[in-house]
Design a protein around this motif. Structure first.
Motif, PDB file in Angstrom:
ATOM      1  N   LYS A 301      27.857 -24.476  28.015  1.00 27.78           N
ATOM      2  CA  LYS A 301      28.275 -24.090  26.911  1.00 27.78           C
ATOM      3  C   LYS A 301      28.416 -25.424  25.922  1.00 27.78           C
ATOM      4  CE  LYS A 301      28.630 -19.885  28.169  1.00 27.78           C
ATOM      5  NZ  LYS A 301      28.718 -19.902  29.514  1.00 27.78           N
ATOM      6  N   PRO A 302      27.724 -25.690  24.979  1.00 28.16           N
ATOM      7  CA  PRO A 302      27.812 -26.915  24.303  1.00 28.16           C
ATOM      8  C   PRO A 302      28.963 -26.661  23.151  1.00 28.16           C
ATOM      9  CG  PRO A 302      26.007 -25.831  23.266  1.00 28.16           C
ATOM     10  CD  PRO A 302      26.424 -24.839  24.437  1.00 28.16           C
ATOM     11  N   LEU A 303      29.776 -28.099  23.040  1.00 27.76           N
ATOM     12  CA  LEU A 303      30.866 -28.131  22.032  1.00 27.76           C
ATOM     13  C   LEU A 303      30.110 -27.970  20.546  1.00 27.76           C
ATOM     14  CD1 LEU A 303      33.220 -30.918  23.556  1.00 27.76           C
ATOM     15  CD2 LEU A 303      33.114 -28.311  23.892  1.00 27.76           C
ATOM     16  N   TYR A 304      30.919 -27.477  19.400  1.00 25.81           N
ATOM     17  CA  TYR A 304      30.468 -27.435  18.394  1.00 25.81           C
ATOM     18  C   TYR A 304      29.434 -28.679  17.804  1.00 25.81           C
ATOM     19  CZ  TYR A 304      32.773 -23.080  17.997  1.00 25.81           C
ATOM     20  OH  TYR A 304      33.404 -21.711  17.991  1.00 25.81           O
ATOM     21  N   SER A 305      30.106 -29.959  18.226  1.00 24.27           N
ATOM     22  CA  SER A 305      29.350 -30.816  17.555  1.00 24.27           C
ATOM     23  C   SER A 305      27.914 -31.134  18.155  1.00 24.27           C
ATOM     24  CB  SER A 305      30.196 -32.258  17.867  1.00 24.27           C
ATOM     25  OG  SER A 305      30.580 -32.248  19.427  1.00 24.27           O
ATOM     26  N   LYS A 306      27.767 -30.742  19.278  1.00 20.82           N
ATOM     27  CA  LYS A 306      26.198 -31.054  20.043  1.00 20.82           C
ATOM     28  C   LYS A 306      25.384 -29.827  19.372  1.00 20.82           C
ATOM     29  CE  LYS A 306      24.069 -31.469  24.470  1.00 20.82           C
ATOM     30  NZ  LYS A 306      24.222 -31.245  25.851  1.00 20.82           N
ATOM     31  N   SER A 307      26.038 -28.606  19.325  1.00 25.74           N
ATOM     32  CA  SER A 307      25.547 -27.381  18.597  1.00 25.74           C
ATOM     33  C   SER A 307      24.782 -27.618  17.420  1.00 25.74           C
ATOM     34  CB  SER A 307      26.039 -26.215  18.556  1.00 25.74           C
ATOM     35  OG  SER A 307      26.670 -25.794  19.885  1.00 25.74           O
ATOM     36  N   LEU A 308      25.717 -28.269  16.360  1.00 25.22           N
ATOM     37  CA  LEU A 308      25.060 -28.857  15.268  1.00 25.22           C
ATOM     38  C   LEU A 308      24.154 -29.969  15.479  1.00 25.22           C
ATOM     39  CD1 LEU A 308      28.591 -28.783  13.022  1.00 25.22           C
ATOM     40  CD2 LEU A 308      26.296 -27.630  12.594  1.00 25.22           C
ATOM     41  N   ARG A 309      24.186 -31.027  16.105  1.00 24.58           N
ATOM     42  CA  ARG A 309      23.397 -31.898  16.491  1.00 24.58           C
ATOM     43  C   ARG A 309      21.926 -31.542  17.015  1.00 24.58           C
ATOM     44  NH1 ARG A 309      26.664 -34.647  19.364  1.00 24.58           N
ATOM     45  NH2 ARG A 309      25.985 -34.409  21.288  1.00 24.58           N
ATOM     46  N   GLN A 310      21.980 -30.525  17.676  1.00 22.28           N
ATOM     47  CA  GLN A 310      20.633 -30.381  18.501  1.00 22.28           C
ATOM     48  C   GLN A 310      19.989 -29.007  17.693  1.00 22.28           C
ATOM     49  OE1 GLN A 310      21.437 -29.551  22.488  1.00 22.28           O
ATOM     50  NE2 GLN A 310      21.573 -31.631  22.972  1.00 22.28           N
ATOM     51  N   LEU A 311      20.393 -28.612  16.560  1.00 23.99           N
ATOM     52  CA  LEU A 311      19.775 -27.769  15.583  1.00 23.99           C
ATOM     53  C   LEU A 311      18.144 -28.087  15.497  1.00 23.99           C
ATOM     54  CD1 LEU A 311      22.366 -26.840  12.950  1.00 23.99           C
ATOM     55  CD2 LEU A 311      21.488 -24.985  14.686  1.00 23.99           C
ATOM     56  N   PRO A 312      17.179 -27.227  15.301  1.00 18.30           N
ATOM     57  CA  PRO A 312      15.921 -27.655  15.216  1.00 18.30           C
ATOM     58  C   PRO A 312      15.586 -27.995  13.848  1.00 18.30           C
ATOM     59  CG  PRO A 312      16.117 -25.179  15.580  1.00 18.30           C
ATOM     60  CD  PRO A 312      17.530 -25.698  15.668  1.00 18.30           C
ATOM     61  N   PHE A 313      16.615 -27.779  13.121  1.00 17.75           N
ATOM     62  CA  PHE A 313      16.302 -28.186  11.398  1.00 17.75           C
ATOM     63  C   PHE A 313      17.338 -29.048  11.146  1.00 17.75           C
ATOM     64  CE2 PHE A 313      18.388 -24.167  11.851  1.00 17.75           C
ATOM     65  CZ  PHE A 313      19.556 -24.149  10.701  1.00 17.75           C
ATOM     66  N   SER A 314      17.377 -29.525   9.868  1.00 19.61           N
ATOM     67  CA  SER A 314      18.207 -30.413   9.060  1.00 19.61           C
ATOM     68  C   SER A 314      19.272 -29.388   8.345  1.00 19.61           C
ATOM     69  CB  SER A 314      17.789 -31.173   8.341  1.00 19.61           C
ATOM     70  OG  SER A 314      16.893 -32.205   9.113  1.00 19.61           O
ATOM     71  N   LEU A 315      20.419 -29.511   8.685  1.00 15.37           N
ATOM     72  CA  LEU A 315      21.488 -28.760   7.845  1.00 15.37           C
ATOM     73  C   LEU A 315      22.581 -29.597   7.381  1.00 15.37           C
ATOM     74  CD1 LEU A 315      22.825 -25.922   7.401  1.00 15.37           C
ATOM     75  CD2 LEU A 315      24.105 -26.074   9.487  1.00 15.37           C
ATOM     76  N   THR A 316      22.720 -29.412   5.994  1.00 15.94           N
ATOM     77  CA  THR A 316      23.642 -30.193   5.261  1.00 15.94           C
ATOM     78  C   THR A 316      24.418 -29.020   4.513  1.00 15.94           C
ATOM     79  OG1 THR A 316      22.254 -31.914   5.031  1.00 15.94           O
ATOM     80  CG2 THR A 316      24.204 -32.008   3.654  1.00 15.94           C
TER      81      THR A 316
END
Length: 515
Positions: A301-316
């Protein structure tokens, strides 16, 4: 009637007849040209039909009644997309631009009651690395406005529960559109200046176990508002435990409104991006139930920071706000009951920099306040760096007065433990990463007592209870000190969630402080 007057009348009538005949003739020619275009210029993998075509040369408009289009795979001829429209209207076509400026300019295209059915599993993925357009565009097409009224869209997959996406009462308005051979080869096959949309009903199958429904939504001036959102597990709690082969949460999420301001999205070098200055969730209510009797899910289970980092798209997302939220967590550990629960009410949160585009040292910050177990105030300050490979985070919390009996609804059925007494103030700071944590805690409590229960969860185990209370001081105050301090290290079990990591970190420090 004199000779000159008769001559004028004949001339006027002649001109009128010529105009009428010419208009009819031109309309017939244009209609034939259009029919020829529909028949010959569209790709072979598109099957098209219509009931009638009417053309008005002088007005520069045309209407097609009941047009339909079926798109199929080129390789195996299997049909995968079906489009039907009650009426297609195109108004104010500029002949001048077509003849002298080598482009097609249209005032408005209107689609009334379109229905689109798309079968995802029938598509054969393209092996070409270069994106190609669906059709050849010989002249640039400029359209001031495209209007879609009262549409319906359905996406299917190959499954007994086959509807993946459904929307009804869909209306869309696109303005400032440009289509050319370059745009049709892109992910989004057109350029546009602005858009608006609304719909009455939306259904999304988010996976094999959960469904999402939206009562209505509207998008205007780059602001979206979604009303009455529900994300629910489609099985009951007991049914879910029977159909899954490893541990999985049962969800019941409802949300009064979700609003997204300053929306921007598209593709940057073939990578999708989504941006928003503000996302707000009004009155969310989340109920989570976990049956611990089901086999453990041992995936990482990844931490939230890793989950955001590894999203397949750019989120801001610059800012995310939650108002008047509620969370209830239930956990079943013993077969003889349905488990116990804890809850948070009056939850407000301000979250900044929800993004995988910011660079270090810019961090994601969460400021949260809530009422824990009815009356206990709790505030949290949580921060982490999405770009940190070690997933470093800092979690600080302050907990107000808590009557220990409030926890018995959870500890009695799950741990066979009853608690008495009160904690007055608790502070803790967790400095952690993906591997381990260091926790500092201070707690002020009084009249604390632990009662261990027997296996039936009813009768007291007097001997073990007496032994436990020997090691746990009744009060925190000693020799003039109001607080007991605790410090501990904890190692993360990566098969568990971040909340398990936070809990074992606090538990280790709490044990160090009280025993």
């Amino acid at each position: 009637m004199n000779k000159h007057l008769r001559r004028i009348i004949y001339i006027v009538l002649g001109i009128g007849v010529i105009l009428i005949v010419g208009s009819v003739s031109i309309n017939i020619v244009l209609k034939n040209k259009l029919e020829s275009f529909i028949k010959e210029r569209l790709p072979e993998n598109m099957v098209r039909s219509y009931e009638d075509i009417s053309v008005d040369f002088f007005d520069g408009s045309l209407a097609i009644t009941n047009p339909s289009l079926i798109i199929k795979n080129t390789e195996n001829k299997i049909e995968h997309t079906f489009i039907n429209v009650a009426k297609l209207n195109i108004s104010h076509i500029s002949y001048w631009d077509y003849l002298f400026h080598d482009k097609i300019c249209i005032e408005t295209i209107s689609l009334n009651s379109p229905t689109i059915a798309y079968y995802k599993d029938r598509i054969i993925p393209k092996k070409d690395t270069v994106q190609k357009g669906l059709i050849e565009i010989y002249k640039a097409i400029l359209i001031k406005n495209i209007e879609l009224h009262n549409g319906k869209f359905v996406m299917y997959e190959k499954d007994k529960d086959s509807t993946m996406l459904f929307t009804d009462g869909l209306s869309v308005d696109l303005q400032g559109i440009r289509i050319d051979q370059k745009t049709v080869a892109q992910k989004i096959p057109l350029h546009y200046k602005s858009y608006s949309a609304k719909s009455d009903t939306v259904f999304v199958k988010t996976g094999p176990y959960e469904n999402l429904t939206v009562e209505s939504f509207s998008i205007t001036d780059r602001k979206a508002v979604f009303n009455t959102i529900e994300l629910k597990t489609k099985y009951s709690k007991r049914e879910l435990s029977k159909v899954i082969n490893k541990e999985r949460d049962h969800y019941n999420l409802s949300l009064k409104t979700l609003s997204i301001d300053s929306i921007d999205f598209g593709f940057d070098r073939h990578r999708f991006f989504a941006k928003s200055k503000m996302v707000q969730l009004a009155a969310p209510s989340l109920e989570i139930y976990r049956d611990k009797l089901v086999r453990d899910d041992l995936s990482i289970k990844p931490l939230y920071s890793k989950s955001l980092r590894q999203l397949p798209f750019s989120l801001t997302v610059d800012s995310l706000k939650i108002k008047e939220g509620r969370i209830k967590y239930e956990e079943r550990v013993k077969a003889e009951n349905m488990g116990g629960s804890i809850d948070f009410k009056n939850l407000d949160a301000n979250i900044s920099n929800v993004s995988n585009t910011y660079k270090s040292p810019k961090k994601t910050h969460l400021d949260i306040s809530a009422s824990f177990m009815e009356n206990t105030p709790i505030s949290v300050n949580w921060s982490f760096d999405v770009q940190s490979p070690e997933d470093q985070f800092l979690f600080k919390a302050k907990v107000g007065r808590l009557d220990a009996k409030e926890l018995n609804s959870f500890t009695r059925p799950n741990l066979k433990v009853e608690l008495e007494g009160s904690t007055h103030k608790t502070y803790f700071t967790i400095d952690g990463n993906n591997e381990k944590s260091n926790t500092d805690l201070k707690i002020n409590y009084s009249n604390f007592k632990v009662t261990l229960l027997q296996k039936d969860g009813r009768k007291k185990n007097k001997f073990l209870s007496a032994v436990a209370n020997i090691f746990i001081p009744k009060n925190s105050e000693k020799k003039g000190r109001r607080y007991k301090d605790g410090h501990a290290e904890a190692t993360r079990d990566k098969t568990k969630s971040i909340f398990n990591f936070l809990w074992i970190s606090v538990k280790a420090a709490l044990t160090n402080a009280m025993i």
